[in-house]
Design a protein around this motif. Sequence first.
Motif: not given
Lengths: 324, 354
Positions: A98, A101-102, A104-112, A114, A149, A153
């Motif tokens: 969850n 998902y939030t 990545r909605l805030n334009r973070l790459s997968r690595r960042e 995680e 959550d 951001k």
Amino acid sequence: MNQSIIELESLTKKYGEFAAVDHLDLSIRKGEIFGLLGPNGAGKSTTILMMLGLTEPTSGRVKVCGIDSTIHPIDVKRRVGYLPDDVGFYEQLSGRENLLYTARLNRLSRREAEQRVDALLQRIGLKDASGKKAGKYSRGMRQRLGLADVLVKNPEVIILDEPTLGIDPIGVREFLDLIVALSREEQITVLLSSHHLHQVQQVCDRVGIFVAGKLLAQGNVVELSKALFSDKEPYLVEAAIEGALTPEMAETVKSQLLDLEGAVSVRIDKERIYIGGTQEVTAEVAHILVHAGVGLKHLNTREYGLDDIYTKYFEGGEVYGKTA
Amino acid sequence: MEKLHNAVRQFKEKPWAAGVIAAIDRYTKKQQERRMLAVSHPFWVIVQKEISDHVRSWRFNVLLFLILLTCFGSLYTSITSLVDETRKAGDSDDPFFFLKLFTLSDGSLPPFHVFVGFLGPLLGIGLGFDAINSEQNSGTLSRIVAQPIHRDYLINAKFIAALTVIGVLFFALGFLVMGFGMFIIGIPPTVEEFFRIVCFLLLSILYVAFWLNLSVFLSIRFRQAATSALTAIAVWLFFTIFYQLIVNMVARALMPSEAALPQQLIGYQQFIMNLMRVIPSQLYTDATTTLLVPSVRSLGPLTMEQAYGAIPSPLPLGQSLLIVWPQLTGLIAATVVCFALSYVSFMRKEIRSR
């Protein structure tokens, strides 16, 4: 430190004829914890929605971080974290998913995403439950996950709508401590809406009292009680006596008490005497009562707390006798 | 097993093979690294999540199972009757033999395209009926709209995700049926047949998209998922069963007398046809029949003059498409209207928590 981060200028929201928020002016400084205190239906949530640009004000202006929320809601939402009351998560996903998902909605790459999510889960103490489905979380856990959550951001401001609703007392304590710690560490401005005055009193630097769409007063608790009762009686002394007074005796005692410097009102109610005043007069009251030959059982001094402010405004009128 | 294992080991020991494997390894690692560092647009993040939600949900898998089952059922019946058809000979030179896979039936089960016409709405409704209200009820909606995304991302992404799922499903099904057909009857489709089938699949996707949008709209309109599902199913039942009844009643009431002029009769016929064509399922049936049965030359009454001199041969794809063009436009219009309705009502909705 004194620059204001949230500014509302005669903000109004009307639903038909009914004004949910009525010409609200408010400014919140950077880095402070502000408590928006009011009963249910006072317009707290509506105000918050307008701050986030989720609903349009009928008139007036909202500026958050110097950006007009009505015109540029996306820029505001990038900087502001919002925890709705009774926050929900996708129950089929784990807590960690969850948050990812939030992120990545805030334009973070997968690595960042995680890295940040794992750090946050550690910080709020949900590391062990991070793989559990969010549907299985308890209320308190959900609320803490909600806080994480919001923090994903890296917000400048966080807005918490009734964050302590439905959590047990220990959970509330921990949650509030977490908020204070975060606010101090990261210099995050916190706006907290609640109708639990004690919790607000515990953590907030300043409080705004909000009733029926209007902000009645704002300031810290001491300032508030001064502001609200300065013309009247910020101090109250309660004296319990032995046996009811005879009418003549009551008259003399009353006039003596009223002669005291700082005493404003005296009310005798069977075995109790209430003295309201602008100053601390407990010692003098004791002196007078003892000299008048009244059997004094105990004396009780009370400063007005949020409780009284609250009752005064929400129920109106009589403040006396509300505490034992 | 042992042999295979040994063979793989021997293969791996060859120097060139080791080089290739290492190169592939490096490539996948690099791709993975790139994927980890890539910043996707929030819109596609939502689409991704919605698709994975659909695919993992029980609901979708049940629907999938149902559709697979009916699909193979109708394939079976069409193949058995196809055998009888060829025995009868006569039309052994039929150039559209392969298409019969999709339209023939021995009567025990309806053919493929009828099945899709029947189950497609169910699929659309199933994927859309709780799109918005379930998020609202679980409290996730207010959390998502508080993220820095435009609000319409959410509804567009939901639509795109469901459409992608439906598209993949239908193409997989259609090609699966084609593959099985080729395998069993041993005749490959001609190019035209192939394109007819692709058109049919696209049309089916469009048809399901209509129902999807309708149910998404209802999910915005109604707060309870059960209400919106029931309403969507009610609309579907009304269109598939009751509307026909009503049109029949109207038709009987308006029936011209026996002595009516032919023009009157044609006008009457046309009027009834147009009444039927108000509903999307009729449009879909008309369009699919024309696409899958190339010998259909008109969807309305044909006069003797029109039929006179026509060569009794199947129409080319272009002509068939021309015939169904109004139907196609109608379906697209209905879909767009539903989408516009849901878009507008979602954008205007005030989103509060629970």
